[in-house]
Write an enzyme that holds these catalytic residues in place. Sequence first.
Site, short mmCIF file in Angstrom:
data_model
loop_
_atom_site.label_atom_id
_atom_site.label_comp_id
_atom_site.label_asym_id
_atom_site.label_seq_id
_atom_site.Cartn_x
_atom_site.Cartn_y
_atom_site.Cartn_z
CE1 TYR A 253 -3.48 -2.68 0.68
CE2 TYR A 253 -4.62 -0.66 1.27
CZ TYR A 253 -4.65 -1.99 0.93
OH TYR A 253 -5.86 -2.63 0.84
CG ASP B 61 -8.08 -4.71 1.88
OD1 ASP B 61 -9.00 -4.18 2.51
OD2 ASP B 61 -8.04 -4.76 0.63
CG ASP C 282 -13.73 -6.89 2.49
OD1 ASP C 282 -13.41 -6.18 3.47
OD2 ASP C 282 -14.19 -6.42 1.43
C1 IPM Z 1 -10.32 -1.12 4.14
C2 IPM Z 1 -10.57 -0.58 2.76
C3 IPM Z 1 -9.41 0.30 2.35
C4 IPM Z 1 -8.16 -0.54 2.37
C5 IPM Z 1 -9.59 1.01 0.99
C6 IPM Z 1 -10.87 1.81 0.93
C7 IPM Z 1 -8.40 1.84 0.64
O1 IPM Z 1 -10.78 -1.63 1.86
O2 IPM Z 1 -10.19 -0.32 5.07
O3 IPM Z 1 -10.25 -2.33 4.30
O4 IPM Z 1 -7.87 -1.23 1.38
O5 IPM Z 1 -7.45 -0.50 3.36
MG MG Z 2 -10.86 -3.52 2.76
#
Ligand code: IPM
Ligand code: MG
Length: 368
Positions: free
Chosen positions: A141, A254, A258
């Site tokens: 990132y 990340d 999810d």
């Molecule tokens: C998260 C989101 C962010 C990330 C995005 C919106 C940049 O997906 O907080 O998980 O990838 O960190």
């Molecule tokens: Mg995310």
Amino acid sequence: MAKKYNIAVIPGDGIGPEITSAAIEVLEAAAKSKEIEIVARELKAGGEAVDQFGIPLPQETISAAKDSDAVLLGAVGGPKWDNVDPEVRPEKALLGLRSGLGLYANIRPVKVYDELKAASPLKNPGNIDFVIVRELTGGIYFGKIGSYQSGDRLSDGTVKGKVAYDTESYSEGEINRILKIAFELAMTRRKKLTLVDKANVLLTSRMWRRLASQMAYDYPEVEFDCLYVDNAAMQIISRPSTFDVIVTSNLFGDILSDEAGQIAGSIGMLPSASLGAAGTPGMYEPIHGSAPDLAGQNKANPLACILSAAMMMRMQFGEEEIASDIENAVKKTLESGLRTSDITFVGEGTNIKLVGTKEITQAVIENL
Ligand code: IPM
Ligand code: MG
């Protein structure tokens, strides 16, 4: 009132404004009964700031966030800004806040409420209660970015088209500080820690593994193991209840958070905390996005944001009572059968009632 907490509130885009105002309302109500005053100051960031100022993270926002006691964030981004210059994408606001505030530790608890077990895609979710500790200010990132240059080398040796790259790099210091957070957290829980990496391929992962194995000697009570990320993605589905603390890099965290959000019934239930050095303001936010399709319709689930405010009370201010009051009120609200659309599903009991953002927020306040 005896105490006062200054909260920087960044509503952001999409459903952000609705869920942050819900969380602040709950927070004010919960704090009031403990003689604590919540002073909320709204700041702009994300797409809204791009529209107004041409940049996603105005200097004033970052300065005011630094001066606050803690930050509550809704969500940023949306399809409206899909075609803006990548340097001013709304998501850059989030990355800027994370690096600007030094928030290297992202804590994402994953829990399945009994009431929502049927909303989980897993047939038999069991007792799921684990935490993902995601490194947040390093890795790909924040790595080197290569612009599109000509000179793409194909595996057959020919050159064709353009090349772009993002590099994953980690220093020992960055890895050790997040590992320490994870080991310490495991000590306060079921004392199990899993490092998720890709050490069969990546050099950075091998460094994570070496440092974690070393640190494990300092925590003999913690049962420590390692999983490759592809395997971990599978195990989180097949045996979710066996995980306690998972520590991993920025990108892997990340993705896995999810995935984990889905097994919890809805990503609309998961809060998070992003923490930096002791004594500096942390940022608390739901892990879901801005859900532009739901925005402004009183349909968003505010519970992840409300639970993020509870995490703030516990982790930033040590206000354990307020935090558990809020968490219990959320549980009671679910027990009473109220649901937003993301947590309703076919075949539920008859006491289930579909309500909007405002109604479920009021119910949480009444249940405090
Ligand atoms: C998260 C989101 C962010 C990330 C995005 C919106 C940049 O997906 O907080 O998980 O990838 O960190
Ligand atoms: Mg995310």
